[in-house]
Scaffold this motif. Structure first.
Motif, PDB file in Angstrom:
ATOM      1  N   TRP A  68       0.838  -1.287   0.118  1.00 39.17           N
ATOM      2  CA  TRP A  68       0.042   0.010   0.028  1.00 39.17           C
ATOM      3  C   TRP A  68       1.033   1.332  -0.065  1.00 39.17           C
ATOM      4  CZ3 TRP A  68      -5.445  -0.106   1.525  1.00 39.17           C
ATOM      5  CH2 TRP A  68      -6.221   1.535   1.509  1.00 39.17           C
ATOM      6  N   VAL A  69       1.620   1.154   0.864  1.00 38.05           N
ATOM      7  CA  VAL A  69       2.741   2.476   1.021  1.00 38.05           C
ATOM      8  C   VAL A  69       3.523   2.635  -0.003  1.00 38.05           C
ATOM      9  CG1 VAL A  69       4.530   3.436   2.209  1.00 38.05           C
ATOM     10  CG2 VAL A  69       2.717   2.441   3.478  1.00 38.05           C
ATOM     11  N   LEU A  70       4.149   1.251  -0.557  1.00 36.14           N
ATOM     12  CA  LEU A  70       5.057   1.556  -1.904  1.00 36.14           C
ATOM     13  C   LEU A  70       4.144   2.167  -3.124  1.00 36.14           C
ATOM     14  CD1 LEU A  70       7.296  -1.512  -1.338  1.00 36.14           C
ATOM     15  CD2 LEU A  70       8.003   0.826  -1.182  1.00 36.14           C
ATOM     16  N   LEU A  79      -2.160   7.268 -10.672  1.00 37.53           N
ATOM     17  CA  LEU A  79      -2.621   5.889 -10.169  1.00 37.53           C
ATOM     18  C   LEU A  79      -2.699   5.836  -8.573  1.00 37.53           C
ATOM     19  CD1 LEU A  79      -0.716   3.700 -12.862  1.00 37.53           C
ATOM     20  CD2 LEU A  79      -3.368   4.397 -12.509  1.00 37.53           C
ATOM     21  N   ARG A  80      -2.171   6.807  -8.093  1.00 35.14           N
ATOM     22  CA  ARG A  80      -2.124   6.851  -6.413  1.00 35.14           C
ATOM     23  C   ARG A  80      -3.551   7.114  -6.093  1.00 35.14           C
ATOM     24  NH1 ARG A  80       3.051  10.637  -5.486  1.00 35.14           N
ATOM     25  NH2 ARG A  80       4.536   9.548  -6.688  1.00 35.14           N
ATOM     26  N   PHE A  81      -4.126   6.405  -4.942  1.00 33.21           N
ATOM     27  CA  PHE A  81      -5.103   6.395  -4.198  1.00 33.21           C
ATOM     28  C   PHE A  81      -5.385   6.960  -2.895  1.00 33.21           C
ATOM     29  CE2 PHE A  81      -4.073   2.089  -3.946  1.00 33.21           C
ATOM     30  CZ  PHE A  81      -4.198   1.821  -2.643  1.00 33.21           C
ATOM     31  N   ASP A  82      -4.058   7.123  -2.290  1.00 33.01           N
ATOM     32  CA  ASP A  82      -4.053   7.445  -0.906  1.00 33.01           C
ATOM     33  C   ASP A  82      -2.688   8.177  -0.940  1.00 33.01           C
ATOM     34  OD1 ASP A  82      -4.648   7.760   1.818  1.00 33.01           O
ATOM     35  OD2 ASP A  82      -3.902   5.826   2.376  1.00 33.01           O
ATOM     36  N   GLU A  83      -2.697   9.329  -0.661  1.00 31.90           N
ATOM     37  CA  GLU A  83      -1.278  10.166  -0.848  1.00 31.90           C
ATOM     38  C   GLU A  83      -0.553  10.027   0.608  1.00 31.90           C
ATOM     39  OE1 GLU A  83       0.094  12.134  -3.274  1.00 31.90           O
ATOM     40  OE2 GLU A  83      -1.313  11.055  -4.616  1.00 31.90           O
ATOM     41  N   PHE A  86      -1.690   8.924   4.037  1.00 31.05           N
ATOM     42  CA  PHE A  86      -2.078   7.628   4.221  1.00 31.05           C
ATOM     43  C   PHE A  86      -3.295   7.636   5.013  1.00 31.05           C
ATOM     44  CE2 PHE A  86       2.566   6.873   3.354  1.00 31.05           C
ATOM     45  CZ  PHE A  86       2.272   6.709   2.131  1.00 31.05           C
ATOM     46  N   ILE A  87      -4.034   8.780   5.059  1.00 34.25           N
ATOM     47  CA  ILE A  87      -5.600   8.811   5.593  1.00 34.25           C
ATOM     48  C   ILE A  87      -6.244   7.421   5.361  1.00 34.25           C
ATOM     49  CG2 ILE A  87      -7.396  10.188   5.959  1.00 34.25           C
ATOM     50  CD1 ILE A  87      -5.848  12.249   5.256  1.00 34.25           C
ATOM     51  N   PHE A  88      -6.575   6.936   4.347  1.00 33.55           N
ATOM     52  CA  PHE A  88      -7.280   5.877   3.983  1.00 33.55           C
ATOM     53  C   PHE A  88      -6.812   4.718   4.452  1.00 33.55           C
ATOM     54  CE2 PHE A  88      -9.029   2.706   0.530  1.00 33.55           C
ATOM     55  CZ  PHE A  88     -10.284   2.668   1.159  1.00 33.55           C
ATOM     56  N   LEU A  89      -5.418   4.446   4.457  1.00 36.39           N
ATOM     57  CA  LEU A  89      -4.732   3.414   5.048  1.00 36.39           C
ATOM     58  C   LEU A  89      -5.029   3.478   6.623  1.00 36.39           C
ATOM     59  CD1 LEU A  89      -3.019   0.938   5.167  1.00 36.39           C
ATOM     60  CD2 LEU A  89      -1.174   2.472   5.466  1.00 36.39           C
ATOM     61  N   THR A  90      -4.918   4.540   7.450  1.00 38.63           N
ATOM     62  CA  THR A  90      -5.199   4.781   8.769  1.00 38.63           C
ATOM     63  C   THR A  90      -6.390   4.133   8.893  1.00 38.63           C
ATOM     64  OG1 THR A  90      -3.471   6.498   8.622  1.00 38.63           O
ATOM     65  CG2 THR A  90      -5.105   6.166  10.594  1.00 38.63           C
ATOM     66  N   LEU A  91      -7.672   4.774   8.283  1.00 42.99           N
ATOM     67  CA  LEU A  91      -8.966   4.718   8.263  1.00 42.99           C
ATOM     68  C   LEU A  91      -9.170   3.128   8.334  1.00 42.99           C
ATOM     69  CD1 LEU A  91     -12.135   5.574   8.602  1.00 42.99           C
ATOM     70  CD2 LEU A  91     -12.053   5.586   6.044  1.00 42.99           C
ATOM     71  N   ALA A  92      -8.721   2.306   7.267  1.00 43.28           N
ATOM     72  CA  ALA A  92      -8.791   0.837   7.095  1.00 43.28           C
ATOM     73  C   ALA A  92      -8.323   0.144   8.466  1.00 43.28           C
ATOM     74  CB  ALA A  92      -7.981   0.474   5.843  1.00 43.28           C
TER      75      ALA A  92
END
Length: 183
Positions: A68-70, A79-83, A86-92
């Motif tokens: 995800w991070v890479l 093509l990036r979906f979470d800059e 990484f707010i979306f990663l934190t939410l997930a």
């Protein structure tokens, strides 16, 4: 039916609701919340909790986060979906943790219930074992007391040996009498 007519005639101004019959079940109520099987849900939560407690889960979670991070750092900008933050990663991850914690607690509660039942059964088995042991101890004590009054093989042997010794001593002490008896 006649009882209802008499009740209406006795109180003409009061309307009473119809009584439900006691020999028939009530109609089920409508519920706002969906119904579920608690055992099925508990088994499901235990499977999830077992999986969350494995090294396989940690490895897969680590790989997903690294990818995800890479992806969101290296991939082309479109093509990036979470800059970066990484707010979306934190939410997930927060959503995953908010569901994992209660499921793990539910699985632990079910395990505690099983352990409680197992301990209760073990305690009852121990009580039965103690009662059986006490009974057998009393029986053995009674047998020992009874054996104290019974002639054993060793006691009979020692008594016979004593009689033989007495006879031999008499024969040695009174050889003359035995010689005369032989003639």
């Amino acid at each position: 039916m006649a009882a209802e007519d008499r009740a209406k005639a006795a109180s003409p101004g009061i309307a009473r609701p119809a009584r439900s019959r006691l020999d028939q079940p009530k109609a089920p109520r409508r519920r706002l919340l969906p119904e579920y099987d608690p055992d099925a849900f508990g088994r499901f939560s235990e499977r999830i909790a077992r999986f969350l407690g494995t090294g396989r889960f940690i490895v897969w979670m680590t790989l997903i986060i690294i990818l995800w991070v890479l992806w969101n750092i290296v991939a082309p900008h479109g093509l990036r979906f979470d800059e970066y933050p990484f707010i979306f990663l934190t939410l997930a991850l927060s959503l995953q943790a908010s569901y994992a914690a209660p499921l793990i607690l539910l699985a632990q509660n079910r395990q505690d219930d099983r352990d409680r039942v197992t301990h209760e059964q073990d305690r009852k088995q121990d009580e039965r074992s103690i009662a059986d042991t006490e009974y057998l101890t009393r029986e053995i004590a009674a047998l020992r007391m009874g054996l104290g009054e019974v002639a054993t093989r060793d006691w009979i042997r020692s008594e016979l040996e004593a009689v033989i010794r007495d006879l031999e001593e008499r024969r040695v002490l009174l050889p003359a009498e035995s010689d005369e008896a032989d003639r």
